[in-house]
Design a protein around this motif. Structure first.
Motif, PDB file in Angstrom:
ATOM      1  N   GLN A 222      38.620-123.404-102.687  1.00 34.21           N
ATOM      2  CA  GLN A 222      37.997-124.162-103.783  1.00 34.21           C
ATOM      3  C   GLN A 222      36.484-124.224-103.597  1.00 34.21           C
ATOM      4  OE1 GLN A 222      39.385-128.193-103.540  1.00 34.21           O
ATOM      5  NE2 GLN A 222      38.221-128.862-105.300  1.00 34.21           N
ATOM      6  N   LYS A 223      35.759-123.897-104.660  1.00 36.18           N
ATOM      7  CA  LYS A 223      34.295-123.994-104.626  1.00 36.18           C
ATOM      8  C   LYS A 223      33.899-125.452-104.852  1.00 36.18           C
ATOM      9  CE  LYS A 223      30.385-122.375-107.318  1.00 36.18           C
ATOM     10  NZ  LYS A 223      29.849-121.454-108.283  1.00 36.18           N
ATOM     11  N   LEU A 224      33.064-126.025-103.981  1.00 35.81           N
ATOM     12  CA  LEU A 224      32.634-127.416-104.169  1.00 35.81           C
ATOM     13  C   LEU A 224      31.252-127.495-104.814  1.00 35.81           C
ATOM     14  CD1 LEU A 224      33.895-129.122-100.869  1.00 35.81           C
ATOM     15  CD2 LEU A 224      35.097-128.798-103.025  1.00 35.81           C
ATOM     16  N   ASN A 225      30.374-126.601-104.431  1.00 36.78           N
ATOM     17  CA  ASN A 225      29.119-126.408-105.168  1.00 36.78           C
ATOM     18  C   ASN A 225      28.664-124.975-104.914  1.00 36.78           C
ATOM     19  OD1 ASN A 225      27.417-126.356-102.818  1.00 36.78           O
ATOM     20  ND2 ASN A 225      27.345-128.587-102.778  1.00 36.78           N
ATOM     21  N   ASP A 226      27.491-124.587-105.356  1.00 35.15           N
ATOM     22  CA  ASP A 226      27.097-123.169-105.262  1.00 35.15           C
ATOM     23  C   ASP A 226      27.115-122.642-103.831  1.00 35.15           C
ATOM     24  OD1 ASP A 226      26.881-122.896-107.909  1.00 35.15           O
ATOM     25  OD2 ASP A 226      24.688-123.028-108.008  1.00 35.15           O
ATOM     26  N   ASP A 227      26.894-123.516-102.848  1.00 36.02           N
ATOM     27  CA  ASP A 227      26.789-123.060-101.462  1.00 36.02           C
ATOM     28  C   ASP A 227      27.932-123.522-100.572  1.00 36.02           C
ATOM     29  OD1 ASP A 227      24.470-121.602-101.574  1.00 36.02           O
ATOM     30  OD2 ASP A 227      23.198-123.388-101.432  1.00 36.02           O
ATOM     31  N   VAL A 228      28.762-124.412-101.071  1.00 35.38           N
ATOM     32  CA  VAL A 228      29.758-125.043-100.203  1.00 35.38           C
ATOM     33  C   VAL A 228      31.158-124.851-100.796  1.00 35.38           C
ATOM     34  CG1 VAL A 228      30.486-127.250 -99.178  1.00 35.38           C
ATOM     35  CG2 VAL A 228      28.054-126.752 -99.438  1.00 35.38           C
ATOM     36  N   PHE A 229      32.113-124.507 -99.944  1.00 34.43           N
ATOM     37  CA  PHE A 229      33.484-124.304-100.415  1.00 34.43           C
ATOM     38  C   PHE A 229      34.466-124.873 -99.402  1.00 34.43           C
ATOM     39  CE2 PHE A 229      34.405-120.758 -97.539  1.00 34.43           C
ATOM     40  CZ  PHE A 229      33.129-120.373 -97.184  1.00 34.43           C
ATOM     41  N   ARG A 230      35.694-125.072 -99.891  1.00 32.49           N
ATOM     42  CA  ARG A 230      36.726-125.670 -99.050  1.00 32.49           C
ATOM     43  C   ARG A 230      37.884-124.684 -98.923  1.00 32.49           C
ATOM     44  NH1 ARG A 230      39.282-131.481 -99.140  1.00 32.49           N
ATOM     45  NH2 ARG A 230      41.372-131.023 -98.372  1.00 32.49           N
ATOM     46  N   LEU A 231      38.404-124.543 -97.717  1.00 34.01           N
ATOM     47  CA  LEU A 231      39.608-123.743 -97.498  1.00 34.01           C
ATOM     48  C   LEU A 231      40.674-124.641 -96.885  1.00 34.01           C
ATOM     49  CD1 LEU A 231      38.140-120.484 -95.836  1.00 34.01           C
ATOM     50  CD2 LEU A 231      38.672-120.852 -98.259  1.00 34.01           C
ATOM     51  N   ASP A 232      41.858-124.702 -97.501  1.00 32.08           N
ATOM     52  CA  ASP A 232      43.002-125.371 -96.892  1.00 32.08           C
ATOM     53  C   ASP A 232      43.871-124.262 -96.312  1.00 32.08           C
ATOM     54  OD1 ASP A 232      42.000-127.724 -97.955  1.00 32.08           O
ATOM     55  OD2 ASP A 232      43.269-127.622 -99.741  1.00 32.08           O
TER      56      ASP A 232
ATOM     57  N   ASP B 180      17.652-137.093-102.360  1.00 33.09           N
ATOM     58  CA  ASP B 180      16.220-136.990-102.014  1.00 33.09           C
ATOM     59  C   ASP B 180      15.362-137.102-103.274  1.00 33.09           C
ATOM     60  OD1 ASP B 180      17.610-136.257 -99.771  1.00 33.09           O
ATOM     61  OD2 ASP B 180      16.529-134.392 -99.395  1.00 33.09           O
ATOM     62  N   ASP B 181      15.875-136.522-104.388  1.00 31.18           N
ATOM     63  CA  ASP B 181      15.066-136.487-105.614  1.00 31.18           C
ATOM     64  C   ASP B 181      15.405-137.620-106.589  1.00 31.18           C
ATOM     65  OD1 ASP B 181      17.524-135.759-106.609  1.00 31.18           O
ATOM     66  OD2 ASP B 181      16.914-133.804-107.380  1.00 31.18           O
ATOM     67  N   GLY B 182      16.343-138.479-106.216  1.00 30.83           N
ATOM     68  CA  GLY B 182      16.681-139.626-107.076  1.00 30.83           C
ATOM     69  C   GLY B 182      17.535-139.256-108.277  1.00 30.83           C
ATOM     70  N   SER B 183      18.104-138.035-108.298  1.00 27.99           N
ATOM     71  CA  SER B 183      18.908-137.627-109.464  1.00 27.99           C
ATOM     72  C   SER B 183      20.280-138.293-109.503  1.00 27.99           C
ATOM     73  CB  SER B 183      19.047-136.099-109.505  1.00 27.99           C
ATOM     74  OG  SER B 183      19.552-135.617-108.276  1.00 27.99           O
ATOM     75  N   TYR B 184      20.681-138.958-108.429  1.00 28.60           N
ATOM     76  CA  TYR B 184      21.965-139.671-108.393  1.00 28.60           C
ATOM     77  C   TYR B 184      21.904-140.707-107.272  1.00 28.60           C
ATOM     78  CZ  TYR B 184      27.053-140.195-108.887  1.00 28.60           C
ATOM     79  OH  TYR B 184      28.314-140.688-109.132  1.00 28.60           O
TER      80      TYR B 184
ATOM     81  N   GLY C 193      26.583-139.542 -93.535  1.00 31.61           N
ATOM     82  CA  GLY C 193      26.765-138.097 -93.668  1.00 31.61           C
ATOM     83  C   GLY C 193      25.590-137.494 -94.413  1.00 31.61           C
ATOM     84  N   GLY C 194      25.112-136.348 -93.936  1.00 30.88           N
ATOM     85  CA  GLY C 194      24.003-135.666 -94.611  1.00 30.88           C
ATOM     86  C   GLY C 194      24.446-134.328 -95.138  1.00 30.88           C
ATOM     87  N   GLY C 195      24.390-134.127 -96.450  1.00 31.23           N
ATOM     88  CA  GLY C 195      24.727-132.835 -97.061  1.00 31.23           C
ATOM     89  C   GLY C 195      26.125-132.395 -96.683  1.00 31.23           C
ATOM     90  N   VAL C 196      26.221-131.157 -96.226  1.00 31.56           N
ATOM     91  CA  VAL C 196      27.539-130.608 -95.893  1.00 31.56           C
ATOM     92  C   VAL C 196      28.127-131.296 -94.651  1.00 31.56           C
ATOM     93  CG1 VAL C 196      26.752-128.683 -94.482  1.00 31.56           C
ATOM     94  CG2 VAL C 196      28.818-128.425 -95.847  1.00 31.56           C
ATOM     95  N   GLY C 197      27.289-131.980 -93.887  1.00 33.48           N
ATOM     96  CA  GLY C 197      27.776-132.783 -92.758  1.00 33.48           C
ATOM     97  C   GLY C 197      28.759-133.858 -93.194  1.00 33.48           C
TER      98      GLY C 197
ATOM     99  N   LYS D 253      21.853-134.348-107.211  1.00 33.23           N
ATOM    100  CA  LYS D 253      23.152-134.690-107.791  1.00 33.23           C
ATOM    101  C   LYS D 253      24.121-133.499-107.817  1.00 33.23           C
ATOM    102  CE  LYS D 253      25.242-136.500-111.973  1.00 33.23           C
ATOM    103  NZ  LYS D 253      25.079-137.083-113.277  1.00 33.23           N
ATOM    104  N   ASP D 254      23.590-132.296-108.115  1.00 32.19           N
ATOM    105  CA  ASP D 254      24.479-131.136-108.309  1.00 32.19           C
ATOM    106  C   ASP D 254      25.183-130.688-107.039  1.00 32.19           C
ATOM    107  OD1 ASP D 254      21.683-130.636-107.853  1.00 32.19           O
ATOM    108  OD2 ASP D 254      22.172-128.510-107.773  1.00 32.19           O
ATOM    109  N   ILE D 255      24.791-131.193-105.871  1.00 33.65           N
ATOM    110  CA  ILE D 255      25.471-130.750-104.645  1.00 33.65           C
ATOM    111  C   ILE D 255      26.239-131.885-103.960  1.00 33.65           C
ATOM    112  CG2 ILE D 255      24.013-128.732-104.188  1.00 33.65           C
ATOM    113  CD1 ILE D 255      22.439-130.440-102.200  1.00 33.65           C
ATOM    114  N   VAL D 256      26.452-132.974-104.696  1.00 34.73           N
ATOM    115  CA  VAL D 256      27.238-134.090-104.130  1.00 34.73           C
ATOM    116  C   VAL D 256      28.683-133.627-103.938  1.00 34.73           C
ATOM    117  CG1 VAL D 256      28.166-136.394-104.624  1.00 34.73           C
ATOM    118  CG2 VAL D 256      25.761-135.884-105.104  1.00 34.73           C
ATOM    119  N   ILE D 257      29.236-133.883-102.757  1.00 38.60           N
ATOM    120  CA  ILE D 257      30.642-133.553-102.494  1.00 38.60           C
ATOM    121  C   ILE D 257      31.369-134.793-101.960  1.00 38.60           C
ATOM    122  CG2 ILE D 257      30.307-131.080-102.049  1.00 38.60           C
ATOM    123  CD1 ILE D 257      30.402-131.720 -99.011  1.00 38.60           C
TER     124      ILE D 257
END
Ligand code: NAD
Ligand code: FES
Length: 282
Positions: free
Chosen positions: A8-18, A157-161, A105-109, A136-140
């Motif tokens: 499953q794609k979570l955002n443009d750079d991050v994905f999940r594998l079960d 960081d940019d206050g978008s969410y 948690g920070g980003g993908v962390g 906002k677009d990379i919130v997981i």
């Protein structure tokens, strides 16, 4: 061979594998990691376990595209197989008898912070979560966190969410507001873990960080993952990955991690060209 039951794609750079790995799913605890080899020629790459479902026999990893292997893994689909999926490795997180905890948690962390928050919640601790992202677009994992914590604070960081600023701003605000945490767990970029530890140190709040140095064998033999903690050399793969945040030499870790940044950027570009059919010219 280990089957991917959900990709499953979570955002443009991050994905999940079960991944179907019943033995690992049964034994794994928060803080532990696995080593993946995508095929017989593949390099060994460690990933901290994001979640397990012992009933279904699955283990989830959430991965950021960084180098060649993560780019290749991102192209796998549900039903594909991975050659090796070895674990659980490393020492499980020792939560002690923590009762009032802030998980940062920070980003993908956040993929790695999430199982700690889940385990603490299951232990009956009060769990506040601060999850920080660039935008906002990379919130997981927002919904997943909401199910297992008392208060969720999202920062961008940019206050978008959520609240504008770094996770450290929110942590300082919560401490100033009288939250008497007995444990802070910080997982994310090294620089974030460094500054979270600087926030908690004056208050003597026990702080655990999960370190992500370069790993090769994952068994304590190669020395690739060595870090300095309290002036002593430790191997993150067997002594960690969790360490006392107030004792870690972060600047040394950042220097060592940066050694491969150029190779990873080159790999990413090669993979991009491969997708465009132009790898011969790369
Ligand atoms: P990022 O750079 O987008 O940062 C995520 C958040 O960390 C930010 O939104 C901010 O709140 C906080 N942060 C960043 N710099 C800070 C600073 N100077 N002071 C205080 N807070 C700060 O993160 P990303 O791109 O999603 O993560 C990538 C990095 O995280 C990679 O370097 C990766 O290796 C690392 N990582 C670490 C682990 C681990 O186990 N520790 C796990 C996964 C990824
Ligand atoms: Fe080789 Fe830890 S990865 S010693």
């Amino acid at each position: 061979m280990f089957k991917i039951v959900n990709a499953q794609k979570l955002n443009d750079d991050v994905f999940r594998l079960d991944v179907e790995a019943p033995f690992v799913a049964k034994k794994a605890k928060a803080g532990q990691f696995i080593i993946i080899r995508i095929d017989e020629q593949g390099e060994r790459v460690p990933f901290t376990i994001a979640d397990t479902d012992p009933e279904a026999g699955t283990v989830s990893v959430i991965i950021q595209k960084v180098g060649q292997t993560t780019m290749l893994l991102s192209q796998l689909k549900t039903g594909d197989y991975i050659e090796d999926f070895v674990g659980p490795l490393g020492v499980a997180t020792d939560f002690g008898d923590a009762k009032n905890v802030c998980v940062v948690g920070g980003g993908v962390g956040n993929a790695i912070a999430y199982p700690s928050a889940k385990a603490l919640h299951a232990m009956g601790a009060k769990v506040d979560v601060i999850a920080g992202f660039r935008s906002k677009d990379i919130v997981i994992l927002e919904d997943e966190y909401k199910d297992i914590c008392d208060n969720l604070y999202i920062t961008t960081d940019d206050g978008s969410y959520g609240d504008k600023g770094f996770v450290t701003d929110k942590l300082q605000e919560l401490i100033d507001a009288g939250n008497d945490y007995d444990l802070v767990i910080a997982i994310g970029p090294v620089v974030m873990m460094k500054f979270v530890s600087k926030v908690t140190e004056p208050y003597n709040i026990k702080t655990l960080v999960s370190l992500n140095p370069i790993m090769i064998d994952g068994t304590g033999m190669c020395g690739g993952c060595r870090v300095t903690v309290g002036g002593e050399t430790k191997f993150a793969c067997v002594d960690g990955p969790d360490f006392d945040g107030h004792q870690v030499d972060y600047d040394e870790l950042m220097r060592r991690n940066a050694m491969y940044a150029e190779f990873e950027a080159h790999d990413r570009e090669n993979c991009r060209l491969m997708k465009m059919g132009g790898v011969e010219n790369a």
